[in-house]
Every structure is written in structure tokens, then in C-alpha cells.
Write a protein that holds these residues in place. Sequence first.
Motif, PDB file in Angstrom:
ATOM      1  N   TYR A 256      40.798  30.199  37.780  1.00 44.03           N
ATOM      2  CA  TYR A 256      41.402  31.348  37.117  1.00 44.03           C
ATOM      3  C   TYR A 256      41.443  32.547  38.055  1.00 44.03           C
ATOM      4  O   TYR A 256      40.582  32.699  38.919  1.00 44.03           O
ATOM      5  CB  TYR A 256      40.589  31.763  35.888  1.00 44.03           C
ATOM      6  N   LYS A 257      42.423  33.387  37.833  1.00 46.91           N
ATOM      7  CA  LYS A 257      42.457  34.666  38.525  1.00 46.91           C
ATOM      8  C   LYS A 257      42.074  35.749  37.526  1.00 46.91           C
ATOM      9  O   LYS A 257      42.705  35.900  36.482  1.00 46.91           O
ATOM     10  CB  LYS A 257      43.845  34.949  39.098  1.00 46.91           C
ATOM     11  N   VAL A 258      41.019  36.482  37.835  1.00 50.38           N
ATOM     12  CA  VAL A 258      40.552  37.538  36.948  1.00 50.38           C
ATOM     13  C   VAL A 258      41.582  38.658  36.915  1.00 50.38           C
ATOM     14  O   VAL A 258      42.088  39.081  37.956  1.00 50.38           O
ATOM     15  CB  VAL A 258      39.188  38.090  37.425  1.00 50.38           C
ATOM     16  N   LYS A 259      41.896  39.123  35.731  1.00 49.07           N
ATOM     17  CA  LYS A 259      42.832  40.234  35.610  1.00 49.07           C
ATOM     18  C   LYS A 259      42.198  41.507  36.151  1.00 49.07           C
ATOM     19  O   LYS A 259      40.981  41.691  36.095  1.00 49.07           O
ATOM     20  CB  LYS A 259      43.235  40.421  34.144  1.00 49.07           C
TER      21      LYS A 259
ATOM     22  N   GLN B  31      39.670  37.566  43.485  1.00 50.24           N
ATOM     23  CA  GLN B  31      39.647  37.606  42.028  1.00 50.24           C
ATOM     24  C   GLN B  31      39.662  36.225  41.376  1.00 50.24           C
ATOM     25  O   GLN B  31      39.698  36.125  40.156  1.00 50.24           O
ATOM     26  CB  GLN B  31      40.832  38.431  41.517  1.00 50.24           C
ATOM     27  N   PHE B  32      39.616  35.166  42.177  1.00 52.53           N
ATOM     28  CA  PHE B  32      39.616  33.824  41.595  1.00 52.53           C
ATOM     29  C   PHE B  32      38.210  33.406  41.185  1.00 52.53           C
ATOM     30  O   PHE B  32      37.220  33.750  41.834  1.00 52.53           O
ATOM     31  CB  PHE B  32      40.193  32.806  42.580  1.00 52.53           C
ATOM     32  N   ARG B  33      38.145  32.665  40.101  1.00 52.30           N
ATOM     33  CA  ARG B  33      36.899  32.092  39.608  1.00 52.30           C
ATOM     34  C   ARG B  33      37.141  30.624  39.270  1.00 52.30           C
ATOM     35  O   ARG B  33      38.262  30.219  38.967  1.00 52.30           O
ATOM     36  CB  ARG B  33      36.418  32.823  38.341  1.00 52.30           C
ATOM     37  N   ILE B  34      36.081  29.843  39.311  1.00 58.45           N
ATOM     38  CA  ILE B  34      36.153  28.461  38.849  1.00 58.45           C
ATOM     39  C   ILE B  34      35.487  28.407  37.486  1.00 58.45           C
ATOM     40  O   ILE B  34      34.420  28.990  37.273  1.00 58.45           O
ATOM     41  CB  ILE B  34      35.496  27.487  39.852  1.00 58.45           C
TER      42      ILE B  34
END
Length: 434
Positions: A239-242, A350-353
Motif C-alpha cells: 500500500y501507499k500511505v496517503k 510512503q509504501f507499506r506491506i
Amino acid sequence: MTERIPCIREGCPNTILPATAARTGGYCMPCKQEMEREAHQRYIEANRRDVNLYEGMTDPVEILKIIHTRQVHDPLIRYVAYEQSKEQVYLSLSMEQQALMIDYAMQLIRTGADDTGKDILVYLVCYHDISLSAQIPELLEYEIYYPVILYKSTSAEVRDQLLQQVNTDDENRNNLLLMLAYIGDEVVVDQFQQWRQSPPRWADQLHVAPEYYTTEAGWELTNEGQRRDLFITPSYSLYKVKENEGADATSIGAPISMLLTCANNCEWCGSPLTTLIDLDVQHPALKNVAWNSERLQVQTCVICSCYGVVYMEMDSAGEPFWSAHNVMPMGADEIDLDDYAQLPPDAGRQFRIAAAPRQAFHASEWAMEPSSSQIGGHPGWVQDAEYPNCPCCASRMRAVGQLEWSEVEEYGDGMYYMFICEPCQMTAVSYQQS
């Protein structure tokens, strides 16, 4: 000859007949029509209202019914989009609500709204891995052979019916083979092996041999005739965090090292290589991966990967380096780096797994526009399935992840696919776009 007079609209060079001027108030017809359009647009803007069809609604089933209903266009109405994505609403469904959506989809199919009904079933199969074994006989009665993923979980009776039908149904044979590939049980695997050993009479009507259809379902036949899956599991979404959530948001998942600019350059175009992912091999997403180093690093040239597969090997310390097996694809020697913008240093910040895995086929139907970036899971092929062969051992490489480039750049396009060959400790990256 009647004398023409100028159009009275300022700046208009046209002239008109006196009779036309009498009808239009002195304007030429193009100006008259443009003024009417402008007046109509002003009326729309002054009187348009927002309509929220979801106001006060909390039942996700009813919300999805509205989402799937095409509203009649009315220039005076601006429909408010639902606050969550279609994907999010589907993921919120309970088992009971999933059953209600199946019933609704079948009602649509019975009344001729096939496309919407099939779309709903595909969402349920991909996002919740539901079985449609009870509905499949009816789908076959309506001669619905696509999307083939609907047949992933079916009864032995229907499977045997399809195995018989594929021998006689020339019109639907391609889809029937794909349906069987998605079923992929021992009986189907044995049948594909028999077809490989003794090609059926209809094999020459296909573009490829029957056994190659299995790759679309994410597996292949080994030399011994066994099934070998071509993607790793489990699947974890990236995901990319907003921006308004902040880079330190923990609800999305754990930080992941992504999109890092490397010190080494591409040997084809000269641009810096990029580490698409750098993940600890102890992460649950890689629990079924045999990797010799502590981290799995998948590097590539994001420019040249668009032209052909880029392979990387690992040194004794587990660091990637450009493979001598790379073969420059056509067009790569004509790349002008001035046409490509460099990724900013914080592109992956800003990416998360995700903290929890999702269904293996969650992102497999690219046209559904799911959250596509992931580690593990069936690839969401934009075009046909293309698992590259390892240049060292010639085996098909397994898909380890994918990255939707529109999530990286505002105007980005296409999907980068990441692969590994565990025996040879090699990675590969390919690219597809619509």
C-alpha cells in the motif's frame, strides 16, 4: 445580389444575409449556436445538485447494488461517489453477505444482465476465494464460459463434463482449456500430461500446445507430469500511505524498503538501477522462498524493463549484479534518457506491506482495478501470462511480486512483474501495459 451584413458578435468575422439576421437577432448561426450552448451550460452549473445515493446506508450489500447500477445520465445531477472503494466494500462482506451477493448476481444473469452479474461473481471469487460449485451448472446452462476464474472451484462431476466437452466444442475450446487449468486438480493435471504425451486431434487448431494453457492459471507441468505452481504464497498487499495519513502511520502495515536508487547503472541505457523491493527473507510473505541471503533484493532498470526482461544474479554476499545472460532487446539502444524523469529519492517512503495476507488470487484480474501491488499471489497480467525462463537452468521462474506503476508516479502506467529462480539465485523483472 443581396448584400450581406456582418455578425454583430464582437470579434466574429462572418457575414450573414439580412433574413438570417432577422431570425437570429443579428448573429451568424455559429455564434448563435455557441451562445445557446453557453447559456445552457450556465443554466446547468447554476442548477446542478449533488445526489448521494448512499446517504444513511450501512448495509454493504445494498451499497454494492447501487455501485453496480448504471445511473441514467442527467446533466443536472452530480452523483456523489461512495466514500470507500468498491474493493474495500467487497472485503467488508461477511459470509452471509457474500451469499446474498451471489444470489443477486445470479438474478442479474437470469434477467439478461450477464456482464454485471459476472463482474460481481469475479469480485467474490478473487477477494474471498468463494466456491461457485452450486452455481456453475446454471452458468453453463447460460453458456457462460468467461471469466474462466469463476470455475476455479467446481465439482468433480462438472470437471468431468468439461473434460468431455473440450473434445467436441470447437467454439469454446480455448475457454474450456483455461477453465480446466484453473480447476487444476490431480485429474486435470493427469489429463494435461496425457495431452502433452499424445496431442489430441484438435491440438493443431490451437495457437499453443494444450499444456501451455496452465500458465494462465499460475502453474505448469514438470517433466515428470506433476503440477508446479508459478507464484509464491501467501500474498501481502503493498500500500501507499496517503499524504494526510503521514509516513509513520502504522494502521496500514509495516514499512518496506522499496524503489531505491542503486549505485550501479544499467549496462544498456546507462541510467541508475532501481531496487524495486528489498525484503527480509524472514518476512511471512517469503516463508516458502528458498533464498541464500538475508534479504531478497529485486533490482532492475525501470526503463529497459519496458523493452525486455532484465535478469540479475547474486554475489557471495547476496548483493545483486547485472547478469551476463541479459540480451539487449530491440529498441533499448535508442533510449534517450532525457525523455525519462528520475525517481525522487523518497519514491518508496510512503509504501507499506500489509500486516495480514490476502487471498492468493486477489489481484489476478487486472481489469477489476484491485490494489495490484503485492508480494506473493497470482500475478495480475495486463496481457497474457509470461513467466520468463531462467537463463541458467531454463526453468520457468516463479512470480514473487508485482508493482503497479500508477501507484508510484502520478501519470505512471503499466505493471512491473518480479520473478525468482531459487536454484540459480537469480531475479528477473518484466513489464506489461495496456
